[in-house]
Design a protein around this motif. Sequence first.
Motif: not given
Length: 286
Positions: A14-23, A222-234, A236-239
């Motif tokens: 439920l809390l996993r950041a989506p793969v791809g762009a983050v808004d 915006e900086a968080y959106e980029l960091a989460i989107a660009r560094c969100n591998s399986g 090392a996932p972001w929540f």
Amino acid sequence: MAERVATASRISDLLRAPVGAVDLTAYDPSATVGFAGDKAAGRAAAAELGPQLADRQECLYANGTAGDPRRVLLVLQGMDTSGKSGTIHHVIGQVQPLGCSIAAFKAPTEEELANHFLWRVRKRVPGPGILGVFDRSHYEDVLVVRVHELVPLDTVEGRYEEINQFEAELADAGTRIIKVFLHISPEEQKKRLLERLDDPTKHWKYNPRDLDERAGWTQYQEAYELAIARCNSGAAPWFIVPADRKWYRNWAVAKLLLEQLMDMNLSWPPADFDVAAERARLLGTG
Ligand code: AMP
Ligand code: MG
């Protein structure tokens, strides 16, 4: 009567950041994703998770002493007052401190600045069996550094891939990485900063520079959106954890951590000695 199988969704999904762009504007910081009750129920549920967390963390530690390379790294990021230290207090405070290592990353010292940005971070990664917690992390080097242009943009742009490689290396060494963005609203931050100003026992937590950081709220998001989107591998996932409600934040991070520990399928390491023989030997002593 047919038994009903619980199909409750996992908080990890439920809390996993989506793969791809983050808004981030699409996420409500006051939401209570995956929890239906009120504050009192949330506090009770979080308290119930404590013994389970402590059990799994002790099992992780036990396996570490038995030569298992696995370990956990919980990365906490978020704006000032988002609850990084509160989460450590309420969630990590429920487990045996001996098996934990907690590192807070502040503005770099001269020596740290003279080294690669990952130099100070590598020194604090958890060893086998340890539950490591980062209060801020290497992500500051693509967050505050990006917002304040502390190094050339080219350098910052190269860091996302460096972070991905670093985290892949940690994962390969047996680290389960859990990256949490504590998502608060600017209104809630204002309230919490005011509380700090109005309470002399909280003045030490306040820094006049917090207001300058607050002024850059949008750039930070915006900086968080980029960091989460660009560094969100399986590996090392972001929540993204809604963090305006402290009770929900504590429950959600505890639940997330517990799920991740359960996923490791840890079992107690078997004795490397003859239990019956030792028992007989002990009973034969005076
Ligand atoms: P606090 O977490 O409130 O104690 O504040 C720590 C401060 O250190 C924050 O303002 C961070 O942005 C800052 N900080 C942490 N890491 C770095 C970094 N790599 N470069 C610059 N500032 C940093
Ligand atoms: Mg601060």
